[in-house]
Design a protein around this motif. Structure first.
Motif, PDB file in Angstrom:
ATOM      1  N   LEU A 185       0.634  -1.132  -0.071  1.00  0.00           N
ATOM      2  CA  LEU A 185      -0.136  -0.114   0.082  1.00  0.00           C
ATOM      3  C   LEU A 185       0.709   1.211   0.114  1.00  0.00           C
ATOM      4  CD1 LEU A 185      -2.943   1.185   0.221  1.00  0.00           C
ATOM      5  CD2 LEU A 185      -2.481   1.254   2.838  1.00  0.00           C
ATOM      6  N   SER A 186       0.684   2.101  -0.918  1.00  0.00           N
ATOM      7  CA  SER A 186       1.143   3.409  -1.007  1.00  0.00           C
ATOM      8  C   SER A 186       0.453   4.442  -0.278  1.00  0.00           C
ATOM      9  CB  SER A 186       1.466   3.855  -2.418  1.00  0.00           C
ATOM     10  OG  SER A 186       1.807   5.379  -2.434  1.00  0.00           O
ATOM     11  N   TRP A 187       1.014   4.754   0.938  1.00  0.00           N
ATOM     12  CA  TRP A 187       0.422   5.815   1.659  1.00  0.00           C
ATOM     13  C   TRP A 187       0.062   7.157   1.058  1.00  0.00           C
ATOM     14  CZ3 TRP A 187      -2.254   4.585   5.844  1.00  0.00           C
ATOM     15  CH2 TRP A 187      -2.107   3.436   6.556  1.00  0.00           C
ATOM     16  N   ARG A 188       0.961   7.592  -0.141  1.00  0.00           N
ATOM     17  CA  ARG A 188       0.810   8.710  -0.713  1.00  0.00           C
ATOM     18  C   ARG A 188      -0.521   8.589  -1.683  1.00  0.00           C
ATOM     19  NH1 ARG A 188       5.182  11.097  -5.262  1.00  0.00           N
ATOM     20  NH2 ARG A 188       4.137  12.913  -5.931  1.00  0.00           N
ATOM     21  N   SER A 189      -0.408   7.359  -2.312  1.00  0.00           N
ATOM     22  CA  SER A 189      -1.740   6.939  -3.123  1.00  0.00           C
ATOM     23  C   SER A 189      -2.892   6.914  -2.497  1.00  0.00           C
ATOM     24  CB  SER A 189      -1.313   5.724  -3.990  1.00  0.00           C
ATOM     25  OG  SER A 189      -0.203   5.955  -4.901  1.00  0.00           O
ATOM     26  N   TRP A 190      -2.842   6.372  -1.318  1.00  0.00           N
ATOM     27  CA  TRP A 190      -4.046   6.366  -0.313  1.00  0.00           C
ATOM     28  C   TRP A 190      -4.551   7.717   0.030  1.00  0.00           C
ATOM     29  CZ3 TRP A 190      -5.524   7.581   4.521  1.00  0.00           C
ATOM     30  CH2 TRP A 190      -6.726   7.112   4.802  1.00  0.00           C
ATOM     31  N   LEU A 191      -3.551   8.593   0.436  1.00  0.00           N
ATOM     32  CA  LEU A 191      -3.909   9.936   0.640  1.00  0.00           C
ATOM     33  C   LEU A 191      -4.696  10.658  -0.227  1.00  0.00           C
ATOM     34  CD1 LEU A 191      -1.081  11.019   3.261  1.00  0.00           C
ATOM     35  CD2 LEU A 191      -3.448  10.593   3.724  1.00  0.00           C
ATOM     36  N   ALA A 192      -3.970  10.335  -1.471  1.00  0.00           N
ATOM     37  CA  ALA A 192      -4.578  10.977  -2.802  1.00  0.00           C
ATOM     38  C   ALA A 192      -5.989  10.765  -3.174  1.00  0.00           C
ATOM     39  CB  ALA A 192      -3.601  10.922  -4.062  1.00  0.00           C
ATOM     40  N   ASN A 222      -4.473   2.314  -5.070  1.00  0.00           N
ATOM     41  CA  ASN A 222      -3.695   2.744  -4.044  1.00  0.00           C
ATOM     42  C   ASN A 222      -2.288   1.949  -3.839  1.00  0.00           C
ATOM     43  OD1 ASN A 222      -5.989   4.179  -3.372  1.00  0.00           O
ATOM     44  ND2 ASN A 222      -7.149   2.684  -2.324  1.00  0.00           N
ATOM     45  N   SER A 223      -1.883   1.114  -4.593  1.00  0.00           N
ATOM     46  CA  SER A 223      -0.881   0.430  -4.586  1.00  0.00           C
ATOM     47  C   SER A 223       0.388   1.209  -5.009  1.00  0.00           C
ATOM     48  CB  SER A 223      -0.849  -0.884  -5.224  1.00  0.00           C
ATOM     49  OG  SER A 223      -1.935  -1.557  -4.678  1.00  0.00           O
ATOM     50  N   SER A 224       1.634   0.891  -4.347  1.00  0.00           N
ATOM     51  CA  SER A 224       2.759   1.713  -4.687  1.00  0.00           C
ATOM     52  C   SER A 224       3.454   0.834  -5.818  1.00  0.00           C
ATOM     53  CB  SER A 224       3.860   1.389  -3.515  1.00  0.00           C
ATOM     54  OG  SER A 224       4.126   0.315  -3.300  1.00  0.00           O
ATOM     55  N   ALA A 228       7.298   0.904  -8.442  1.00  0.00           N
ATOM     56  CA  ALA A 228       8.745   1.440  -8.531  1.00  0.00           C
ATOM     57  C   ALA A 228       9.128   2.443  -9.158  1.00  0.00           C
ATOM     58  CB  ALA A 228       9.485   0.070  -8.772  1.00  0.00           C
ATOM     59  N   TYR A 229       8.190   3.169  -9.805  1.00  0.00           N
ATOM     60  CA  TYR A 229       8.321   4.085 -10.639  1.00  0.00           C
ATOM     61  C   TYR A 229       7.913   5.656 -10.348  1.00  0.00           C
ATOM     62  CZ  TYR A 229       8.609   0.051 -13.474  1.00  0.00           C
ATOM     63  OH  TYR A 229       9.031  -1.373 -13.907  1.00  0.00           O
ATOM     64  N   GLY A 230       7.563   5.789  -9.118  1.00  0.00           N
ATOM     65  CA  GLY A 230       7.193   6.995  -8.486  1.00  0.00           C
ATOM     66  C   GLY A 230       5.869   7.628  -9.257  1.00  0.00           C
ATOM     67  N   THR A 231       5.134   6.631  -9.992  1.00  0.00           N
ATOM     68  CA  THR A 231       3.712   7.080 -10.565  1.00  0.00           C
ATOM     69  C   THR A 231       2.688   6.970  -9.583  1.00  0.00           C
ATOM     70  OG1 THR A 231       4.836   6.149 -12.698  1.00  0.00           O
ATOM     71  CG2 THR A 231       2.335   6.802 -12.434  1.00  0.00           C
ATOM     72  N   ARG A 232       1.719   7.988  -9.566  1.00  0.00           N
ATOM     73  CA  ARG A 232       0.564   8.135  -8.669  1.00  0.00           C
ATOM     74  C   ARG A 232      -0.536   8.123  -9.585  1.00  0.00           C
ATOM     75  NH1 ARG A 232      -0.539  13.091  -4.896  1.00  0.00           N
ATOM     76  NH2 ARG A 232      -0.717  14.034  -7.246  1.00  0.00           N
ATOM     77  N   PHE A 233      -1.370   7.195  -9.028  1.00  0.00           N
ATOM     78  CA  PHE A 233      -2.661   6.963  -9.692  1.00  0.00           C
ATOM     79  C   PHE A 233      -3.734   7.276  -8.968  1.00  0.00           C
ATOM     80  CE2 PHE A 233      -0.250   3.661 -11.423  1.00  0.00           C
ATOM     81  CZ  PHE A 233      -0.344   3.533 -12.900  1.00  0.00           C
ATOM     82  N   GLU A 234      -4.530   8.109  -9.512  1.00  0.00           N
ATOM     83  CA  GLU A 234      -5.900   8.820  -8.799  1.00  0.00           C
ATOM     84  C   GLU A 234      -7.044   8.238  -9.038  1.00  0.00           C
ATOM     85  OE1 GLU A 234      -5.551  13.100  -8.954  1.00  0.00           O
ATOM     86  OE2 GLU A 234      -3.970  13.324  -7.494  1.00  0.00           O
ATOM     87  N   TYR A 235      -7.941   7.559  -8.260  1.00  0.00           N
ATOM     88  CA  TYR A 235      -8.934   6.760  -8.956  1.00  0.00           C
ATOM     89  C   TYR A 235     -10.181   7.623  -8.849  1.00  0.00           C
ATOM     90  CZ  TYR A 235     -12.577   3.036  -8.942  1.00  0.00           C
ATOM     91  OH  TYR A 235     -13.728   2.308  -9.134  1.00  0.00           O
ATOM     92  N   ASN A 236     -11.158   7.413  -9.986  1.00  0.00           N
ATOM     93  CA  ASN A 236     -12.364   7.842 -10.103  1.00  0.00           C
ATOM     94  C   ASN A 236     -13.419   6.934 -10.479  1.00  0.00           C
ATOM     95  OD1 ASN A 236     -11.781  11.168 -10.027  1.00  0.00           O
ATOM     96  ND2 ASN A 236     -10.194  10.038 -11.294  1.00  0.00           N
TER      97      ASN A 236
END
Length: 583
Positions: free
Chosen positions: A3-10, A566-568, A570-578
């Motif tokens: 789980l990526s906390w950055r993605s989860w927060l986003a 919401n998963s991390s 290795a490429y620093g890419t962030r996914f925002e879900y809609n």
């Protein structure tokens, strides 16, 4: 999968923060009201009579007031669409929070049901205590006429709050049960008609609080709760505790035992509290009006505005019957404007006098053409009757009807447009759009818009994934996909859109029939997408970028995409879900 906390927060941070604030407000309001009725001096005598039932009934009523106020706001579609489309809400996170309006509406509705049960249970206890603890001393406090009056149920039926309360419980029960997924899917008419009983519920709610059964004391200065009234004691020839003998020796006839304790309300800091008059009681001014009048008026004004705006019928320009029971309706309406991703509500009086349904726009009006359209999947009674009215023969697989036959079209009214998450698809630099079956409709308007021109939007790369069970379903928008593909190739931008079509159920390799669909046949895959590999590949090609993920399809696909977003990686890419969710 970590789980990526950055993605989860986003994806979840703002939603959970808002829900925490809402939950805290409910808890604070419940506890504050509970303490007020449990410890407030103005409710001293009423609390002696009713006990814990008073505190719980009033505390639950405060929570009900709050949620009956809030439950209407997510249904103000015009206001939500305005906030989403205006520059007033500049934050993308805040705009995405508006997409959860339906979820918040359901949450408030469930809360109303739960606390209504608690409120009714507490008032049943109150009704029993009114009967059993009849106050001979302060008659104004009583709701019963005498001690042990018949039964608490009979007592409740005689009072305005009791009658309105019973009817409201029945209305709420109908609305709650008809809102379940099983009933909405099997018979949407039941859900539609019972949910419109909310107006009856609110009218009864305003009457419910006007009974004036619960009363508070108004003269606390002249009559401190539990004070000693020497004149009354003398008139009634009662004895007083020894603590009063020194101050009122003439009023004492027969002293009580020395060890008789003096009640705490009589003495505070060794100071005797003497009352100069009898307590006076007054009914509460109804507070519910303050809570619900604003949102209810706002909702009614919006409905009136929507009625006036949609009062003129649209002009149906063409009707096209597509494979797999899909009907395309193209329309025109004066001064109609819409953005890609929005939806409208169709109302056809000849199909149903009151019932209407939302449909995503698959074609939006532009500067060069005023036509807009929707694709309707025929899956229920309303859509079947709608199809039969539009087509000359219900079993005819017709193309665009000739102009001289258009007079046979029934009157059709359009309410909207309204906002949806897919308006954001063009506001990301990279977007991933995933559709399941007829769930492709929100993306069709986005693709049609890109066909008119893509340079004015922020979007620079679009991943389009479409999963269908049968090969014929792809023909709904096969022409559109081919035209967009050819246009981008001519402009030397073939990598602008990445199209992947998946045929989930097949006995063998199939192709979309037609020479012009060769470009799509080369992108047609058999089976289901490998979502994890797909996300990893997209993340690798778009390092350290924010990608908008949009899904309209089965719940199973939605949950998978939500989890992967919401998963991390290795490429620093962030996914925002809609996710699409009609209000």
């Amino acid at each position: 999968m970590t789980l990526s906390w950055r993605s989860w927060l986003a994806n979840e941070g703002s939603k959970h923060l808002f829900l925490f604030f809402w939950l805290s407000l409910n808890v604070w309001l419940f506890w504050k009201t509970f303490l007020l009725y449990n410890q407030g001096l103005q409710y001293y005598y009423l609390h002696q009579m009713l006990g814990l039932g008073l505190c719980v009934s009033r505390a639950s009523a405060s929570v009900l007031n709050l949620n009956c106020c809030l439950v209407l706001l997510p249904m103000c579609r015009v206001i939500l669409a305005f906030l989403r489309g205006s520059q007033k809400v500049a934050s993308k996170k805040t705009r995405r929070l508006l997409d959860k309006s339906k979820t918040f509406h359901v949450t408030c509705g469930v809360t109303i049901c739960i606390f209504s049960v608690l409120h009714v249970a507490a008032h049943l206890v109150n009704a029993l205590n009114f009967s059993e603890n009849y106050n001979e001393e302060f008659l104004a406090l009583n709701a019963a006429n005498y001690r042990g009056e018949v039964s608490q149920l009979y007592l409740m039926s005689l009072l305005v709050p009791g009658l309105t309360g019973v009817i409201m419980v029945l209305v709420l029960f109908l609305m709650c049960t008809a809102s379940t997924f099983a009933i909405r899917v099997s018979n949407y008419d039941i859900f539609w008609y019972t949910h419109n009983l909310f107006f009856v519920f609110y009218m009864l709610l305003m009457l419910h609080v006007s009974g004036g059964v619960l009363k508070y004391q108004t003269n606390l200065q002249e009559h401190p709760p539990g004070c000693f009234n020497p004149n009354k004691t003398l008139r009634q020839n009662l004895t007083v505790p020894k603590a009063f003998e020194e101050l009122f020796p003439d009023y004492t006839t027969e002293p009580l035992p020395e060890d008789l304790p003096v009640p705490e309300p009589f003495v505070q800091n060794h100071f005797m509290r003497i009352c100069s008059e009898e307590p006076k009681f007054q009914s509460h001014f109804p507070e519910t009006w303050f809570w619900i009048s604003g949102p209810l008026c706002l909702y009614c004004v919006e409905r009136l505005y929507r009625y006036i705006r949609s009062n003129k019928p649209v002009t149906i320009t063409s009707v096209i019957s597509h494979p797999s029971n899909v009907l395309e309706v193209r329309m025109m309406k004066d001064d109609f404007e819409a953005r890609p991703g929005q939806y409208i509500i169709l109302h056809c009086p000849r199909v149903s006098a009151l019932e209407s349904h939302p449909f995503t726009l698959t074609m939006c009006p532009t500067d060069t053409k005023a036509t807009f359209g929707v694709h309707v999947k025929v899956v229920g009674d309303w859509t079947e009757r709608f199809r039969d009215l539009l087509l000359l023969h219900s079993d005819q697989d017709t193309e665009i009807l000739p102009i001289f036959q258009q007079r046979r079209y029934p009157k059709l009214y359009v309410d909207g447009p309204f906002g949806s998450p897919f308006e954001e698809a063009l506001n990301y630099e990279v977007s991933l759009c995933v559709a399941g079956g007829i769930g492709v409709t929100p993306f069709a308007s986005v693709l049609n818009t890109l066909l008119d021109g893509w340079k004015c939007y922020k979007l620079r790369r679009l991943y389009f994934i479409w999963v269908c069970r049968d090969i014929e379903s792809f023909r709904w928008f096969a022409d559109l996909l081919c035209m967009l593909h050819n246009k981008l190739w001519q402009e030397n931008r073939p990598d602008y859109i990445n199209i992947q079509l998946y045929l989930s159920q097949t006995d063998g390799i199939q192709k979309i029939i037609g020479e012009k669909y060769q470009a799509l046949n080369s992108r047609l895959l058999v089976g289901r997408p490998q979502w994890k590999l797909l996300f990893d590949d997209i993340a690798k090609c778009n390092r350290r970028k924010t990608i908008g993920v949009f899904c309209c399809g089965p719940n199973k696909i939605s949950k998978i995409l939500h989890k992967l977003s919401n998963s991390s990686n290795a490429y620093g890419t962030r996914f925002e879900y809609n996710k699409e969710s009609f209000s």
